[in-house]
Design a protein around this motif. Structure first.
Motif, PDB file in Angstrom:
ATOM      1  N   SER A 151       0.864  -1.249   0.271  1.00 51.16           N
ATOM      2  CA  SER A 151      -0.167  -0.049  -0.348  1.00 51.16           C
ATOM      3  C   SER A 151       1.092   1.413  -0.083  1.00 51.16           C
ATOM      4  O   SER A 151       0.460   2.221  -0.031  1.00 51.16           O
ATOM      5  N   TRP A 152       2.247   1.110   0.738  1.00 52.98           N
ATOM      6  CA  TRP A 152       3.077   3.253   1.025  1.00 52.98           C
ATOM      7  C   TRP A 152       3.151   2.719  -0.899  1.00 52.98           C
ATOM      8  O   TRP A 152       3.309   3.812  -1.109  1.00 52.98           O
ATOM      9  N   ALA A 153       3.695   1.701  -1.305  1.00 49.19           N
ATOM     10  CA  ALA A 153       4.504   1.782  -3.193  1.00 49.19           C
ATOM     11  C   ALA A 153       3.047   2.668  -4.001  1.00 49.19           C
ATOM     12  O   ALA A 153       3.393   3.499  -5.081  1.00 49.19           O
ATOM     13  N   VAL A 154       1.997   1.738  -3.737  1.00 48.23           N
ATOM     14  CA  VAL A 154       0.676   2.695  -4.193  1.00 48.23           C
ATOM     15  C   VAL A 154       0.628   4.207  -3.631  1.00 48.23           C
ATOM     16  O   VAL A 154       0.285   4.945  -5.015  1.00 48.23           O
ATOM     17  N   THR A 155       0.856   4.928  -1.814  1.00 46.71           N
ATOM     18  CA  THR A 155       0.917   5.634  -2.252  1.00 46.71           C
ATOM     19  C   THR A 155       1.859   7.109  -3.091  1.00 46.71           C
ATOM     20  O   THR A 155       1.652   7.566  -2.712  1.00 46.71           O
ATOM     21  N   PHE A 156       3.159   6.639  -3.081  1.00 48.28           N
ATOM     22  CA  PHE A 156       4.270   6.712  -3.424  1.00 48.28           C
ATOM     23  C   PHE A 156       3.688   6.736  -5.703  1.00 48.28           C
ATOM     24  O   PHE A 156       3.838   7.784  -5.959  1.00 48.28           O
ATOM     25  N   ALA A 157       3.832   5.480  -5.713  1.00 46.70           N
ATOM     26  CA  ALA A 157       3.158   6.055  -7.493  1.00 46.70           C
ATOM     27  C   ALA A 157       2.367   6.336  -7.383  1.00 46.70           C
ATOM     28  O   ALA A 157       2.298   6.848  -9.256  1.00 46.70           O
ATOM     29  N   ARG A 158       1.147   6.662  -6.576  1.00 49.70           N
ATOM     30  CA  ARG A 158       0.145   7.467  -7.596  1.00 49.70           C
ATOM     31  C   ARG A 158       0.201   9.004  -7.245  1.00 49.70           C
ATOM     32  O   ARG A 158       0.359   9.769  -8.253  1.00 49.70           O
ATOM     33  N   ALA A 159       1.214   9.359  -6.276  1.00 49.94           N
ATOM     34  CA  ALA A 159       2.258  10.167  -6.595  1.00 49.94           C
ATOM     35  C   ALA A 159       3.580  11.276  -8.008  1.00 49.94           C
ATOM     36  O   ALA A 159       3.402  12.202  -7.156  1.00 49.94           O
ATOM     37  N   GLY A 160       2.871  10.452  -8.346  1.00 52.41           N
ATOM     38  CA  GLY A 160       4.003  10.311  -9.297  1.00 52.41           C
ATOM     39  C   GLY A 160       5.706   9.738  -9.345  1.00 52.41           C
ATOM     40  O   GLY A 160       6.412  10.460  -9.727  1.00 52.41           O
ATOM     41  N   TYR A 161       5.939   9.208  -7.738  1.00 54.62           N
ATOM     42  CA  TYR A 161       7.311   8.929  -7.529  1.00 54.62           C
ATOM     43  C   TYR A 161       7.812   7.732  -7.913  1.00 54.62           C
ATOM     44  O   TYR A 161       6.581   7.290  -7.919  1.00 54.62           O
ATOM     45  N   GLN A 162       9.206   7.403  -8.579  1.00 54.03           N
ATOM     46  CA  GLN A 162       9.423   6.446  -8.848  1.00 54.03           C
ATOM     47  C   GLN A 162       9.454   5.652  -7.199  1.00 54.03           C
ATOM     48  O   GLN A 162      10.545   6.090  -6.512  1.00 54.03           O
ATOM     49  N   VAL A 163       9.757   4.259  -7.524  1.00 54.49           N
ATOM     50  CA  VAL A 163       9.546   3.739  -6.092  1.00 54.49           C
ATOM     51  C   VAL A 163      10.313   1.955  -6.654  1.00 54.49           C
ATOM     52  O   VAL A 163       9.618   1.550  -7.546  1.00 54.49           O
TER      53      VAL A 163
ATOM     54  N   ASP B 251     -11.199   9.228 -14.387  1.00 53.75           N
ATOM     55  CA  ASP B 251      -9.546   9.710 -15.148  1.00 53.75           C
ATOM     56  C   ASP B 251      -8.286   8.619 -14.731  1.00 53.75           C
ATOM     57  O   ASP B 251      -7.320   9.704 -15.152  1.00 53.75           O
ATOM     58  N   PHE B 252      -8.229   8.695 -13.828  1.00 55.05           N
ATOM     59  CA  PHE B 252      -6.611   8.585 -13.044  1.00 55.05           C
ATOM     60  C   PHE B 252      -5.928   8.031 -13.846  1.00 55.05           C
ATOM     61  O   PHE B 252      -6.134   6.132 -14.747  1.00 55.05           O
ATOM     62  N   ASP B 253      -4.700   7.957 -14.210  1.00 51.17           N
ATOM     63  CA  ASP B 253      -4.151   7.227 -15.045  1.00 51.17           C
ATOM     64  C   ASP B 253      -3.125   5.473 -14.521  1.00 51.17           C
ATOM     65  O   ASP B 253      -2.309   6.098 -13.974  1.00 51.17           O
ATOM     66  N   VAL B 254      -3.784   5.080 -14.490  1.00 51.30           N
ATOM     67  CA  VAL B 254      -3.039   3.569 -13.877  1.00 51.30           C
ATOM     68  C   VAL B 254      -1.759   3.572 -14.653  1.00 51.30           C
ATOM     69  O   VAL B 254      -0.892   3.354 -13.666  1.00 51.30           O
ATOM     70  N   GLN B 255      -1.607   2.897 -15.641  1.00 50.00           N
ATOM     71  CA  GLN B 255      -0.635   3.388 -16.546  1.00 50.00           C
ATOM     72  C   GLN B 255       0.270   3.745 -16.217  1.00 50.00           C
ATOM     73  O   GLN B 255       2.266   3.315 -15.833  1.00 50.00           O
ATOM     74  N   LYS B 256       0.074   5.235 -16.059  1.00 49.03           N
ATOM     75  CA  LYS B 256       1.177   5.814 -15.774  1.00 49.03           C
ATOM     76  C   LYS B 256       2.715   5.951 -14.183  1.00 49.03           C
ATOM     77  O   LYS B 256       2.530   6.095 -14.220  1.00 49.03           O
ATOM     78  N   ALA B 257       0.604   5.491 -13.272  1.00 50.82           N
ATOM     79  CA  ALA B 257       1.542   5.293 -12.078  1.00 50.82           C
ATOM     80  C   ALA B 257       2.349   4.057 -11.616  1.00 50.82           C
ATOM     81  O   ALA B 257       3.525   4.106 -11.493  1.00 50.82           O
ATOM     82  N   PHE B 258       1.332   3.037 -12.016  1.00 49.87           N
ATOM     83  CA  PHE B 258       2.451   1.976 -12.236  1.00 49.87           C
ATOM     84  C   PHE B 258       4.113   1.945 -13.250  1.00 49.87           C
ATOM     85  O   PHE B 258       4.115   0.762 -12.706  1.00 49.87           O
ATOM     86  N   ALA B 259       4.205   3.068 -13.992  1.00 49.73           N
ATOM     87  CA  ALA B 259       5.266   2.902 -14.588  1.00 49.73           C
ATOM     88  C   ALA B 259       6.017   3.268 -13.829  1.00 49.73           C
ATOM     89  O   ALA B 259       7.612   3.698 -13.989  1.00 49.73           O
TER      90      ALA B 259
END
Length: 311
Positions: free
Chosen positions: A14-26, A56-64
Motif C-alpha cells: 500500500s505504501w508503494a501505491v501511495t508513492f507511485a500514485r503521487a508520481g514518484y519512482q518506487v 480519469d486516474f492514469d493507472v498505467q502512468k502510475a504503475f510505470a
C-alpha cells in the motif's frame, strides 16, 4: 525524489501505491521472492481500484513508477526515502535497519511502519541514526491518510519536519508524537477498544456480530466525521466541560469496570475467528480487501471530496 519499499506485505504494498500514485519512482524488495513477485500484480490491482472514485486516474502512468529490485542494495542505492514494513519483531527490525544504514545514501530518510515498537528499541546501532524515525500508517495507507511520526532519541528534529512535509505532499495526514510510547496513539486507542470488546464477548454480554454492529451502525458513523472530544463537545449543551460534568459519575463507574487488558485466550480468539471466517472465508480475504478499499475510497470522497490522486 525516489522511494523504496522494504517488505511487501499488505502495508508495504500500500505504501508503494501511495508513492507511485503521487508520481514518484518506487523500488520494491522483499526477502521472499514469492512475495516480491506477487506484490507487482497486487499493486497494479490497487491502482486500478482507484478509478472507482476517479475514472480519469492514469493507472498505467502510475504503475510505470513501480520497479522490482533483485536485492535490498539495489532497491535503496539512490533512494531519498525508504519505508520499511517487515515483520513486527525487534530482532528483525535491528537487522533490517542496520543493513539499510549501510546501504542507503547518507542523506536518505529511513522510516519504519512498525505498529507498536518504540524506535529506541531497534535504531541504536544504525549508521546515521539521526535520519531514522517511525512513520506508522493506518492500513491501507494509500486510502486512509493518517500517519504517526515518532522520533527516536537520536532523530534529528529537521528529519521529523522533513518527513512531515513529505507525507503532506503525498496527501497523507501526519501527526507528530512528542515522545515515545508503546503502540503510539492509534493502536493504543484501537487496542483499548478491542480489549473491552473481547471482554464483552468473552463474558457473554453480547456476540462478535453485535460488537461490529455497535461500531458500524453507531460509534463509527460519528467517528467518521469527528473525534471523541468533538463528539462530547457536541453532545452537551454546555460543551465538553458540560459533558464531563453531567456524566462524571457514570464515567467513573463504567471506567472502573472496563477490561481493556482482557486476555485474548485461544478459545475466545478461535470463537471470534470462526464467526468472521464464516462471513469472510480466509481464502477470499484478498477479494474482500479490494471491496473494502473501494468502499473506503467512496467514503473518503463523500467525507472530504478528496480524489484518489491525493487521498
Amino acid at each position: 525524489m525516489k522511494f523504496a519499499c522494504i517488505g511487501l506485505g499488505n502495508v508495504g504494498r500500500s505504501w508503494a501505491v501511495t508513492f507511485a500514485r503521487a508520481g514518484y519512482q518506487v523500488r520494491l524488495w522483499d526477502k521472499d521472492p514469492e512475495s516480491l513477485a506477487k506484490a507487482y500484480s497486487l499493486i497494479r490491482k490497487a491502482l486500478e481500484d482507484l478509478t472507482t472514485v476517479d475514472p480519469d486516474f492514469d493507472v498505467q502512468k502510475a504503475f510505470a513508477n513501480v520497479h522490482l529490485a533483485e536485492t535490498m542494495a539495489l532497491a535503496v542505492e539512490d533512494a531519498d526515502y525508504v519505508q520499511e514494513s517487515t515483520a513486527e519483531n525487534v530482532n528483525v527490525k535491528v537487522q533490517v535497519f542496520n543493513a539499510l544504514g549501510d546501504l542507503a545514501p547518507e542523506k536518505c530518510l529511513l522510516a519504519s511502519s512498525t505498529s507498536a515498537i518504540p524506535a529506541s528499541e531497534f535504531l541504536a546501532s544504525v549508521s546515521y541514526p539521526q535520519r531514522c524515525l517511525i512513520v506508522h500508517p493506518v492500513n491501507p495507507p494509500h486510502i486512509i491518510p493518517l500517519v504517526e511520526l515518532c522520533a527516536s532519541p537520536w532523530t534529528s528534529p529537521e528529519v521529523v519536519q522533513q518527513a512531515k512535509s513529505m507525507m503532506e505532499q503525498l496527501g497523507q495526514s501526519p501527526i507528530v508524537l512528542n515522545k515515545e510510547i508503546d503502540g503510539f496513539v492509534l493502536n493504543r486507542l484501537q487496542w483499548a477498544l478491542l480489549g473491552e470488546a473481547m471482554h464483552l464477548v468473552g463474558e457473554g454480554y453480547c456476540s462478535v456480530e453485535d460488537i461490529d454492529k455497535v461500531l458500524t451502525k453507531g460509534l463509527a458513523l460519528r467517528w467518521a466525521l469527528m473525534g471523541p472530544f468533538e463528539v462530547g463537545h457536541l453532545n452537551a449543551t454546555k460543551g465538553l466541560e458540560g459533558y464531563f460534568d453531567v456524566l462524571q459519575d457514570a464515567l467513573k463507574r463504567v471506567q472502573g469496570s472496563l477490561k481493556t487488558d482482557y486476555p485474548p485466550n485461544s478459545d475466545l480468539v478461535s470463537q471470534a475467528h470462526d464467526v468472521m471466517a464464516k462471513r469472510i472465508p480466509v481464502n477470499e480475504i484478498e477479494n474482500y480487501q479490494s471491496a473494502r478499499d473501494q468502499r473506503l475510497l467512496k467514503l473518503r470522497q463523500h467525507i472530504d471530496g478528496t480524489s484518489c490522486k491525493n487521498t
